[in-house]
Write a protein that holds these residues in place. Structure first.
Motif, mmCIF file in Angstrom:
data_model
loop_
_atom_site.group_PDB
_atom_site.id
_atom_site.type_symbol
_atom_site.label_atom_id
_atom_site.label_comp_id
_atom_site.label_asym_id
_atom_site.label_seq_id
_atom_site.Cartn_x
_atom_site.Cartn_y
_atom_site.Cartn_z
ATOM 1 N N ARG A 218 -4.276 13.766 -3.402
ATOM 2 C CA ARG A 218 -3.989 12.548 -2.653
ATOM 3 C C ARG A 218 -4.120 11.377 -3.617
ATOM 4 N N LYS B 112 0.864 -1.182 0.000
ATOM 5 C CA LYS B 112 0.000 0.000 0.000
ATOM 6 C C LYS B 112 0.899 1.231 0.000
ATOM 7 N N GLU C 98 0.775 5.526 -0.294
ATOM 8 C CA GLU C 98 -0.063 6.727 -0.287
ATOM 9 C C GLU C 98 0.822 7.952 -0.467
ATOM 10 N N ASN C 99 0.410 8.829 -1.363
ATOM 11 C CA ASN C 99 1.110 10.095 -1.577
ATOM 12 C C ASN C 99 0.120 11.230 -1.369
ATOM 13 N N GLU C 100 0.619 12.284 -0.783
ATOM 14 C CA GLU C 100 -0.261 13.404 -0.488
ATOM 15 C C GLU C 100 0.512 14.704 -0.694
ATOM 16 N N PHE D 72 -3.272 7.046 -4.018
ATOM 17 C CA PHE D 72 -2.876 5.836 -3.324
ATOM 18 C C PHE D 72 -2.912 4.675 -4.300
ATOM 19 N N GLN E 299 -2.845 0.316 -4.080
ATOM 20 C CA GLN E 299 -2.837 -0.888 -3.267
ATOM 21 C C GLN E 299 -2.752 -2.082 -4.199
#
Length: 144
Positions: free
Chosen positions: A92, A77, A79-81, A94, A96
């Motif tokens: 945002r 997983k 996630e970049n923000e 993500f 997975q």
């Protein structure tokens, strides 16, 4: 004898069918062919499985044996923000990914000495064969 790629035959041929692919599609979100590419080879001493697992760290991957089933699973997983100066989220994203591959292994595998490594997105699993002679399988019965 050289390494050779073995084709899998579920017809019950005399030779042990190595790695009958167990159908995990019911539980797998990647039914459309997004399972990792897999190579299986054999020599006199061992079977070898290679899986293409780019993007997965070794911590993401789990290898288990239960009875005669070898199960390889992974979950990743990311996630970049991006936020502006006021800490307001601008974007945002993500991703997975997960998979499960299962194989039925033959009885002559030395399960205590299975090894695995991961280099450049390739997971290499070596399953050594037990080197027992035919005599080991013969049970002698004493006559009283």
């Amino acid at each position: 004898m050289k390494n050779q790629i073995r084709r899998f035959d579920r017809s019950g041929s005399f030779f042990p069918t190595f790695f009958n692919f167990v159908n995990d599609d019911v539980f797998n979100p990647f039914v459309n062919g997004d399972l990792p590419a897999t190579n299986v080879s054999e020599n006199e001493k061992a079977f070898s499985i290679e899986l293409s697992v780019p993007g997965f760290n070794k911590e993401d991957i789990k290898i288990e044996i239960e009875k005669e089933i070898l199960r390889i699973s992974a979950e990743s997983k990311v996630e970049n923000e991006e936020k502006d100066d006021n800490n307001k989220i601008l974007r945002r994203e993500f991703k997975q990914s997960s998979f499960i591959r299962s194989f039925t292994i033959p009885e002559n595998i030395d399960t205590e000495n299975i090894s695995a490594s991961q280099v450049n997105g390739i997971l290499q699993i070596t399953l050594p064969k037990q080197m027992k002679t035919i005599e080991d399988k013969v049970k002698k019965i004493a006559i009283s």
